[in-house]
Motif scaffolding. Sequence first.
Motif, mmCIF file in Angstrom:
data_model
loop_
_atom_site.group_PDB
_atom_site.id
_atom_site.type_symbol
_atom_site.label_atom_id
_atom_site.label_comp_id
_atom_site.label_asym_id
_atom_site.label_seq_id
_atom_site.Cartn_x
_atom_site.Cartn_y
_atom_site.Cartn_z
ATOM 1 N N PRO A 18 31.235 56.546 27.092
ATOM 2 C CA PRO A 18 31.988 55.895 26.067
ATOM 3 C C PRO A 18 31.562 54.293 26.338
ATOM 4 N N THR A 19 31.825 53.662 25.199
ATOM 5 C CA THR A 19 31.490 52.099 25.319
ATOM 6 C C THR A 19 32.451 51.675 26.071
ATOM 7 N N GLU A 20 32.333 50.075 26.359
ATOM 8 C CA GLU A 20 33.065 49.418 27.291
ATOM 9 C C GLU A 20 34.470 49.463 26.687
ATOM 10 N N ASP A 21 34.784 49.252 25.464
ATOM 11 C CA ASP A 21 36.289 49.312 25.069
ATOM 12 C C ASP A 21 36.988 50.765 24.776
ATOM 13 N N ASN A 22 36.170 51.676 25.074
ATOM 14 C CA ASN A 22 36.743 53.010 24.773
ATOM 15 C C ASN A 22 36.832 53.304 23.270
ATOM 16 N N ALA A 23 36.221 52.480 22.263
ATOM 17 C CA ALA A 23 36.481 52.801 20.828
ATOM 18 C C ALA A 23 35.371 53.387 20.393
ATOM 19 N N ALA A 24 34.436 53.815 20.956
ATOM 20 C CA ALA A 24 33.210 54.765 20.610
ATOM 21 C C ALA A 24 32.722 55.327 21.558
ATOM 22 N N ILE A 25 31.849 56.223 21.319
ATOM 23 C CA ILE A 25 30.952 56.946 22.252
ATOM 24 C C ILE A 25 29.540 56.746 21.920
ATOM 25 N N ARG A 26 28.683 56.430 22.741
ATOM 26 C CA ARG A 26 27.239 55.956 22.784
ATOM 27 C C ARG A 26 26.536 57.254 23.063
#
Length: 154
Positions: A18-26
Amino acid sequence: MRCPFCAHDDSQVKDSRPTEDNAAIRRRRQCEGCGARFTTFERVQLREVVVCKSGDRREPFDRSKLEQSVALAVRKRGIEQERIDQLVSGIQRQVETSGESEVPSARIGELVMEGLRQLDSVAYIRFASVYRDFGEARDFEEFASSVRDAALRD
């Protein structure tokens, strides 16, 4: 996922987080054709939103256009990419959760203006100069004065 280097249709996911803000998956991927590695991001899309532009034109909401506009305004301002991503994600979330399937481009512009006003006053003035179509130096002076006066009141 199509490879951006050789256009091969298949790639293998090597790492997901997950990205730092948990808004996306890298996702780190590797092309099965040429072996090149590249990164993709997976984000939740709540609904299809159409942007109503001037002249009765309509086009699908495009997060990358929003990212480009904000990036241009904050260029060389030393603002962390994470804060920029949070701003863009917040605007996208507001647009998608508004309950409207069509959103005027002016509404998106106002959301960007509000976000940049809180983030960085120079970026705010840069964006406003394009968004509000400043034609003369006096337009900059008047707007900058209003920004300064508002900051003094806060």
